[in-house]
Design an enzyme around this catalytic site. Sequence first.
Site, PDB file in Angstrom:
ATOM      1  N   GLU A   1      -1.716   4.802  -5.246  1.00 36.16           N
ATOM      2  CA  GLU A   1      -2.599   5.031  -4.772  1.00 36.16           C
ATOM      3  C   GLU A   1      -3.745   6.273  -4.704  1.00 36.16           C
ATOM      4  OE1 GLU A   1      -2.000   4.374  -0.392  1.00 36.16           O
ATOM      5  OE2 GLU A   1      -1.472   3.812  -2.024  1.00 36.16           O
TER       6      GLU A   1
ATOM      7  N   VAL B   1       1.074  -1.005   0.114  1.00 38.66           N
ATOM      8  CA  VAL B   1       0.535  -0.256   0.581  1.00 38.66           C
ATOM      9  C   VAL B   1       0.874   0.948  -0.426  1.00 38.66           C
ATOM     10  CG1 VAL B   1      -1.570   1.596   1.328  1.00 38.66           C
ATOM     11  CG2 VAL B   1      -1.564  -1.137   1.346  1.00 38.66           C
ATOM     12  N   ALA B   2       1.866   1.591   1.034  1.00 35.94           N
ATOM     13  CA  ALA B   2       3.029   2.855   1.030  1.00 35.94           C
ATOM     14  C   ALA B   2       3.911   3.342  -0.216  1.00 35.94           C
ATOM     15  CB  ALA B   2       3.641   2.204   2.022  1.00 35.94           C
TER      16      ALA B   2
ATOM     17  N   ASN C   1       1.917   8.404   3.204  1.00 36.14           N
ATOM     18  CA  ASN C   1       1.123   8.107   1.342  1.00 36.14           C
ATOM     19  C   ASN C   1      -0.160   9.419   1.090  1.00 36.14           C
ATOM     20  OD1 ASN C   1       2.815   6.246  -0.176  1.00 36.14           O
ATOM     21  ND2 ASN C   1       0.662   5.058  -0.255  1.00 36.14           N
TER      22      ASN C   1
ATOM     23  N   ILE D   1       2.802   1.157  -3.730  1.00 32.86           N
ATOM     24  CA  ILE D   1       2.025   1.774  -4.608  1.00 32.86           C
ATOM     25  C   ILE D   1       1.484   2.909  -4.551  1.00 32.86           C
ATOM     26  CG2 ILE D   1      -0.445   1.530  -5.858  1.00 32.86           C
ATOM     27  CD1 ILE D   1      -0.220  -1.502  -5.147  1.00 32.86           C
TER      28      ILE D   1
ATOM     29  N   ASP E   1     -10.212  22.536 -40.091  1.00 34.63           N
ATOM     30  CA  ASP E   1     -11.073  23.682 -41.053  1.00 34.63           C
ATOM     31  C   ASP E   1     -10.988  24.520 -42.079  1.00 34.63           C
ATOM     32  OD1 ASP E   1     -14.032  23.363 -42.495  1.00 34.63           O
ATOM     33  OD2 ASP E   1     -14.774  24.099 -41.230  1.00 34.63           O
TER      34      ASP E   1
ATOM     35  N   ASP F   1       2.280  13.038   1.366  1.00 36.16           N
ATOM     36  CA  ASP F   1       3.158  13.069   0.125  1.00 36.16           C
ATOM     37  C   ASP F   1       1.797  13.538  -0.219  1.00 36.16           C
ATOM     38  OD1 ASP F   1       5.433  11.656   0.484  1.00 36.16           O
ATOM     39  OD2 ASP F   1       4.607   9.742  -0.476  1.00 36.16           O
TER      40      ASP F   1
END
Length: 857
Positions: A283, A278-279, A693, A281, A325, A697
């Site tokens: 997330e 978890v840390a 995290n 990745i 165009d 972070d």
Amino acid sequence: MKENYQKSREALFAELQSSENGLNTQTVAQNQQKYGRNEIAEEKPKSIFLIFLEQFRDFLVIILIISAIISAVLGDVESTAVILSVITLNAILGTVQTVKASESLASLKKLSAPNAKVIRDGNPIVIPSSEVTVGDIVILEAGDYICADGRIIENASLKVNESALTGESLNVEKEDKIFDSEIPLADRVNMLYSGSFVTYGRAKFIVTDIGMNTEVGKIAGLIKNAKERKTPLQNSLDDFGKKLSIGILAVCAVVFGLSVFRGESIINAFLFAVALAVAAIPEALSSIVTIVLSFGTQKMSKENAIIRKLQAVEGLGSVSVICSDKTGTLTQNKMVVQKFYADGKIIDSENGNFEDNNQKKLLLSSILCNDSVCRDGKEIGDPTETALVNFGLKYGFRFDRIREKYPRISEIPFDSDRKLMTTVHNVNGVLTMITKGATDVLINRMNITDSERADIIRTTEELSAQGLRLLTLAYKEISSPDITVDDENNLIFMGIIAMMDPPREESKQAVAECISAGIKPVMITGDHKVTASAIAKQIGILKDMSEAVEGSELDSLSDEQLRDFVVDKSVYARVSPEHKIRIVKAWQERGNVVSMTGDGVNDAPALKQADIGVAMGITGTEVSKDAASMVLADDNFATIVKAVKNGRNIYANIKRSIQFLLSGNTAGILVVLFASVFAMPVPFAPVHLLFINLLTDSLPAISLGLEPHSDSVMKEKPRPVNQSILTKSFLLSIVSEGLIIALSAILCFMIGLKTSDEAGMTMAFASICLSRLIHGFNCKSDKPVLFTKKFLDNKFLFGAFALGLILLSTVLFIPALSGIFKVVSLTGIQILTVAGTSLATLILIQLLKLLKSALKK
């Protein structure tokens, strides 16, 4: 097999079982059963719940969900709650952005006329347009929307605006004639198309196609089949997420094995391995990217670029080809007099001398033989005629006063057979007949010498080659106002007026900026090749005529041949919607990120197929806006350049956020691996990793996404579409910076262990938190920023640092939180050690950047 525009009226009557008296009741019922309703089929929208579920398809998110389930089974409720909260918040953000997008097909349906006047059983009746069927005879008058596709069977000076369908800015003069050969859609003057409208005259037509079989219906089908592509960032993040997850799972497996080997219980070892996953990745990455892109949309909306699809913000930064165009996008979408021919010479519109009798007579005549008016900024009438009135106003000739002074006594209206318009006026007591029209028609009706004829032909060819639309004017004095078409002979030549839909003032500079930024501009239009090339040369898109082609030339090319063909082509004229999609696809297959700009219904399929579809907000149809990723509120091509610059800056900021997150996470992994390999106590509790995290972070990462923008990004070439975020240099920066932060935390951890395991854990936690907060300033640039103005230019980063420091201090110094966050009180020396080693990481990483910059030189 002949197309409908190649068939005679009689052949169509027989084929469709109709006549001038229309369908009978029985045939109507049969045809409605056979062909269905005259409606555009709608695409069933996804439910909000399904859109919400689609947000969980990301590989990183799946890993996190598995981690949450395992944590819940093993009783780690804190980790489960935090993980699920983060991924749910991200899913909600993604759903809100997706739901905001509206469907193109709904707008296409609005183009259908609400009612139509048809002849059935010999009688004219008004019915809902949805009930019109193949074989119906429809009656049209000025102002009517055309409800279906069909072939003209009666025509009285009919003019139709088809700009939304074909991209042609001028009204189309319709004729009841038969064509033997195949011709482009825009040149089929005997056909009428659903979604266009009548601007002048009257007509009857027999319906040949309804609903999804009309040209608008075919466009709807193309929109439905055009697949949206992921942006380069989406592809990079997907690829990066899979590789990162596999790497993290491998590290977690090693840590789990080492923990069990050292005698830890399997459950505790597994819980720590999950916490480490978890840390490691990031997330919060998806949420941070979404938030940064959302802030980017706000900035761009202030600069008149409204983003409809969030990923388009970043995608703009990768654009390497802009297919634009012409009408209304690069040009002003209004006719303007450019030059005129009088006294035997071509004169620029800016250099007119209307004290000269011949020039003045030409200008006055163009205003008198004219039905248009321009009041309060509104122009009413044919674009070529309003151009003449505006030309007069520019030199102080007011159309209302001129027409009052020389009133119109009689007239012969314009019709497409004669290609002429004639009016009679009392000019200073003399009845004067003024005729205007096509040069090739009038030249045979004027009393001119062979030398004069040669001069007129030469002048006409010269002006036409410049893409200018020409009107010739002639006159004669008459004895009676009662005139017929036979009187349109023996005329005296006055002059020629040349006009065009000119480029926007800012288009040339915008095109030059695109080229300098490594972006290839390409013009794709329904207009004629000569006109398109003239505009493209003026604004810098076209360098040589060999770069200009007509859409019909693409029909003989396979997709593989077209892929090579597009490389040196800059202008495509007389194109159909299918051509536009093929051109966009060809560039995409060459590895380019393609932006397509446009404003008409005919642009919608290509807008959706393109990586970044850009619609015009003022002149654009609702269909084009709904198919686009971005809408220009000011219809300004130059706004695209600003949007590209913003896109490049936003991508650079997202990379800074990613660098910050990954280098910090690398530091955490290295500290854990160090402790595991050397059989030391666990350096972090699971709650520490989650705190790092989600709080210390996320705030700096978001702030880095809001770094001030720089003009220097437009000096770079577009990044390759297949370039991963994780380039070698980027990975090297992540690992080297992560190692420095890890060494700081390991040093604090070992110093703390001399007091107790808990003190070691607390010092490691405090060190890595503070180091990562400080590390935000390192990630501002690849170059050293300490002691420069750039170090101080992001107020959000200072705010994030202050808030993160307050949160860390709260955890460390409030006794009531010690148990929850698994920390113990530290001595003054220990606190100073944490602060000193954390500051040292800033100095070391800045020195490392200085060394890298020196080596590059």
